[in-house]
Design a protein around this motif. Structure first.
Motif, PDB file in Angstrom:
ATOM      1  N   GLY A 242      36.932   9.798  56.147  1.00 29.32           N
ATOM      2  CA  GLY A 242      37.344  11.202  56.144  1.00 29.32           C
ATOM      3  C   GLY A 242      37.252  11.897  57.479  1.00 29.32           C
ATOM      4  N   THR A 243      36.054  11.871  58.093  1.00 30.31           N
ATOM      5  CA  THR A 243      35.868  12.661  59.317  1.00 30.31           C
ATOM      6  C   THR A 243      36.119  11.866  60.586  1.00 30.31           C
ATOM      7  N   THR A 244      36.534  10.596  60.450  1.00 30.09           N
ATOM      8  CA  THR A 244      36.844   9.793  61.644  1.00 30.09           C
ATOM      9  C   THR A 244      38.287   9.301  61.609  1.00 30.09           C
ATOM     10  N   ALA A 245      38.601   8.360  60.705  1.00 29.27           N
ATOM     11  CA  ALA A 245      39.948   7.784  60.679  1.00 29.27           C
ATOM     12  C   ALA A 245      41.012   8.836  60.364  1.00 29.27           C
ATOM     13  N   PHE A 246      40.793   9.622  59.310  1.00 27.05           N
ATOM     14  CA  PHE A 246      41.797  10.603  58.896  1.00 27.05           C
ATOM     15  C   PHE A 246      41.949  11.721  59.920  1.00 27.05           C
ATOM     16  N   THR A 247      40.833  12.235  60.451  1.00 26.53           N
ATOM     17  CA  THR A 247      40.934  13.329  61.424  1.00 26.53           C
ATOM     18  C   THR A 247      41.557  12.864  62.734  1.00 26.53           C
ATOM     19  N   LEU A 248      41.285  11.631  63.133  1.00 27.99           N
ATOM     20  CA  LEU A 248      41.899  11.115  64.361  1.00 27.99           C
ATOM     21  C   LEU A 248      43.398  10.956  64.165  1.00 27.99           C
ATOM     22  N   TRP A 249      43.813  10.496  62.979  1.00 28.53           N
ATOM     23  CA  TRP A 249      45.252  10.401  62.679  1.00 28.53           C
ATOM     24  C   TRP A 249      45.877  11.789  62.736  1.00 28.53           C
ATOM     25  N   ILE A 250      45.223  12.787  62.143  1.00 25.14           N
ATOM     26  CA  ILE A 250      45.733  14.156  62.161  1.00 25.14           C
ATOM     27  C   ILE A 250      45.934  14.629  63.596  1.00 25.14           C
ATOM     28  N   GLU A 251      44.930  14.393  64.440  1.00 26.58           N
ATOM     29  CA  GLU A 251      44.991  14.900  65.809  1.00 26.58           C
ATOM     30  C   GLU A 251      46.152  14.297  66.590  1.00 26.58           C
ATOM     31  N   VAL A 252      46.320  12.976  66.482  1.00 31.49           N
ATOM     32  CA  VAL A 252      47.397  12.309  67.218  1.00 31.49           C
ATOM     33  C   VAL A 252      48.766  12.761  66.722  1.00 31.49           C
ATOM     34  N   VAL A 253      48.920  12.895  65.403  1.00 35.43           N
ATOM     35  CA  VAL A 253      50.206  13.311  64.832  1.00 35.43           C
ATOM     36  C   VAL A 253      50.507  14.772  65.157  1.00 35.43           C
ATOM     37  N   ALA A 254      49.520  15.635  64.961  1.00 41.59           N
ATOM     38  CA  ALA A 254      49.744  17.076  65.115  1.00 41.59           C
ATOM     39  C   ALA A 254      49.959  17.486  66.562  1.00 41.59           C
ATOM     40  N   MET A 255      49.308  16.794  67.500  1.00 43.08           N
ATOM     41  CA  MET A 255      49.389  17.216  68.899  1.00 43.08           C
ATOM     42  C   MET A 255      50.756  16.952  69.515  1.00 43.08           C
ATOM     43  N   LYS A 256      51.641  16.306  68.778  1.00 44.29           N
ATOM     44  CA  LYS A 256      53.018  16.158  69.246  1.00 44.29           C
ATOM     45  C   LYS A 256      53.803  17.450  69.038  1.00 44.29           C
ATOM     46  N   ASP A 257      53.357  18.282  68.122  1.00 48.35           N
ATOM     47  CA  ASP A 257      54.116  19.469  67.756  1.00 48.35           C
ATOM     48  C   ASP A 257      53.427  20.784  68.088  1.00 48.35           C
ATOM     49  N   VAL A 258      52.139  20.748  68.436  1.00 46.39           N
ATOM     50  CA  VAL A 258      51.436  21.951  68.880  1.00 46.39           C
ATOM     51  C   VAL A 258      50.620  21.603  70.119  1.00 46.39           C
ATOM     52  N   SER A 259      50.290  22.611  70.904  1.00 46.19           N
ATOM     53  CA  SER A 259      49.514  22.379  72.120  1.00 46.19           C
ATOM     54  C   SER A 259      48.038  22.264  71.806  1.00 46.19           C
ATOM     55  N   SER A 260      47.273  21.727  72.758  1.00 47.77           N
ATOM     56  CA  SER A 260      45.826  21.608  72.578  1.00 47.77           C
ATOM     57  C   SER A 260      45.184  22.983  72.463  1.00 47.77           C
ATOM     58  N   THR A 261      45.780  23.999  73.107  1.00 49.76           N
ATOM     59  CA  THR A 261      45.226  25.352  73.026  1.00 49.76           C
ATOM     60  C   THR A 261      45.319  25.906  71.603  1.00 49.76           C
ATOM     61  N   LEU A 262      46.485  25.725  70.959  1.00 54.00           N
ATOM     62  CA  LEU A 262      46.636  26.196  69.585  1.00 54.00           C
ATOM     63  C   LEU A 262      45.761  25.381  68.639  1.00 54.00           C
ATOM     64  N   ALA A 263      45.647  24.091  68.889  1.00 54.62           N
ATOM     65  CA  ALA A 263      44.766  23.263  68.064  1.00 54.62           C
ATOM     66  C   ALA A 263      43.329  23.759  68.167  1.00 54.62           C
ATOM     67  N   ALA A 264      42.928  24.140  69.372  1.00 52.63           N
ATOM     68  CA  ALA A 264      41.576  24.649  69.576  1.00 52.63           C
ATOM     69  C   ALA A 264      41.347  25.937  68.793  1.00 52.63           C
ATOM     70  N   LEU A 265      42.363  26.785  68.714  1.00 55.42           N
ATOM     71  CA  LEU A 265      42.255  28.015  67.921  1.00 55.42           C
ATOM     72  C   LEU A 265      41.973  27.691  66.456  1.00 55.42           C
ATOM     73  N   ILE A 266      42.695  26.721  65.916  1.00 54.02           N
ATOM     74  CA  ILE A 266      42.498  26.343  64.518  1.00 54.02           C
ATOM     75  C   ILE A 266      41.099  25.775  64.313  1.00 54.02           C
ATOM     76  N   TYR A 267      40.617  25.021  65.292  1.00 53.08           N
ATOM     77  CA  TYR A 267      39.283  24.440  65.188  1.00 53.08           C
ATOM     78  C   TYR A 267      38.187  25.500  65.249  1.00 53.08           C
ATOM     79  N   ALA A 268      38.554  26.742  65.551  1.00 49.05           N
ATOM     80  CA  ALA A 268      37.554  27.816  65.564  1.00 49.05           C
ATOM     81  C   ALA A 268      36.929  27.998  64.184  1.00 49.05           C
ATOM     82  N   ALA A 269      37.625  27.542  63.131  1.00 52.16           N
ATOM     83  CA  ALA A 269      37.075  27.655  61.773  1.00 52.16           C
ATOM     84  C   ALA A 269      36.038  26.583  61.477  1.00 52.16           C
TER      85      ALA A 269
END
Length: 318
Positions: A242-269
């Motif tokens: 859950g917190t390793t394989a799945f989250t790493l997949w999410i990060e690699v896939v999602a970072m193609k469509d949003v910037s690291s700055t916006l990703a960081a905003l979401i991680y504020a939660a």
């Protein structure tokens, strides 16, 4: 480009935002799972063993992609670089959680959200004045959090270091992921990172064993099966999948469509999930000063991220 979700057509950007919010919740649960794993129901488990098990489990999910990706040298170089940052971050976090609480770790880890745009600024992107101001406020908030519910300790420092290392990983993932747009390469980038993390953790344990050998190797070998059976496998499997394989997949896939700055905003939660879960499952509590500090940290990082997201085309070159 887009995809269908329960009959609704959504853009890749929306998918990325949804996935990153899921990742924030999972990352928030990670500190609680590590505390449970290291406590082991009364049987302490070292951070090296925790990392070896979680990364070994995670790498098994993508094992076929590991073998396919090994033939791509550029993919291997990128994956190994990202794995180094990630392993150092996870190790620092696991060490820190031995002496600090899960809720304090979640909130001091909020520095990741603030550090990502600052790293982008160091690469040539202009950093707004509000980012520097938010940094000062966040520092004050961390000081309040680490003085609430106990005196500051080395565990807090280790968790802050892990936040820096995770920030570097997020920033470098944005840069590296756009090079590998094919699905097979995308999975290879994840798979080789996970395999490398398992290897790094195994080497760390072997080094520790060489430096601190058991007095009786025969007795040590005979006790291995019982020690393995006593490990907190539910927490380790939850972390690995859950917190390793799945989250790493999410990060690699999602970072193609949003910037690291916006990703960081979401991680504020993330710290809100972490502190809430620690409250429910571990009974951890903040004093009044700690809650004020928590509000300063989350508020400052959100303020630092407000504004238009940078286009992917403006991402800096490695």
């Amino acid at each position: 480009a887009g995809f269908e979700f329960f009959g609704m057509r959504m853009s890749n950007n929306v998918r990325a935002l949804l996935l990153l919010n899921v990742a924030a919740a999972l990352f928030g649960s990670n500190q609680v799972l590590i505390k449970v794993a290291e406590g082991g129901g009364g049987h302490p488990t070292s951070e090296g063993v925790v990392n070896l098990c979680r990364f070994g489990i995670a790498s098994l999910v993508f094992l076929p992609q590991v073998f396919r990706g090994l033939g791509n040298r550029e993919l291997c170089r990128a994956s190994l670089e990202l794995a180094v940052w990630l392993w150092l971050g996870y190790t620092a976090q696991a060490i820190g959680l031995q002496t600090t609480s899960a809720s304090r770790s979640a909130l001091t880890g909020e520095f990741t959200v603030l550090l990502v745009p600052l790293l982008a600024g160091l690469s040539g992107t202009r950093v707004p004045a509000k980012a520097w101001g938010a940094g000062v406020v966040a520092l004050a908030g961390v000081a309040m959090v680490t003085n609430s519910g106990g005196v500051p300790n080395t565990g807090d420092a280790w968790c802050i270091l892990s936040a820096l290392l995770f920030a570097v990983h997020i920033y470098r993932t944005e840069i590296q992921s756009v090079k590998f747009i094919e699905r097979e390469d995308e999975q290879g980038l994840i798979a080789i990172q996970l395999a490398a993390l398992a290897v790094f953790s195994g080497l760390f344990e072997l080094g520790d064993l060489a430096l601190h050998p058991p007095p009786d190797w025969g007795q040590w070998a005979a006790m291995l099966p019982s020690k393995a059976a006593a490990l907190p496998w539910p927490a380790l499997v939850a972390m690995g999948l859950g917190t390793t394989a799945f989250t790493l997949w999410i990060e690699v896939v999602a970072m193609k469509d949003v910037s690291s700055t916006l990703a960081a905003l979401i991680y504020a939660a993330e710290p809100l999930w972490g502190a809430g879960l620690a409250f429910v499952f571990l009974g951890e509590r903040f004093g009044r000063l700690g809650w004020v500090g928590a509000a300063l940290i989350v508020g400052s990082t959100l303020a630092a991220q407000l504004g238009d997201d940078k286009a992917k085309a403006s991402a800096p070159s490695p």
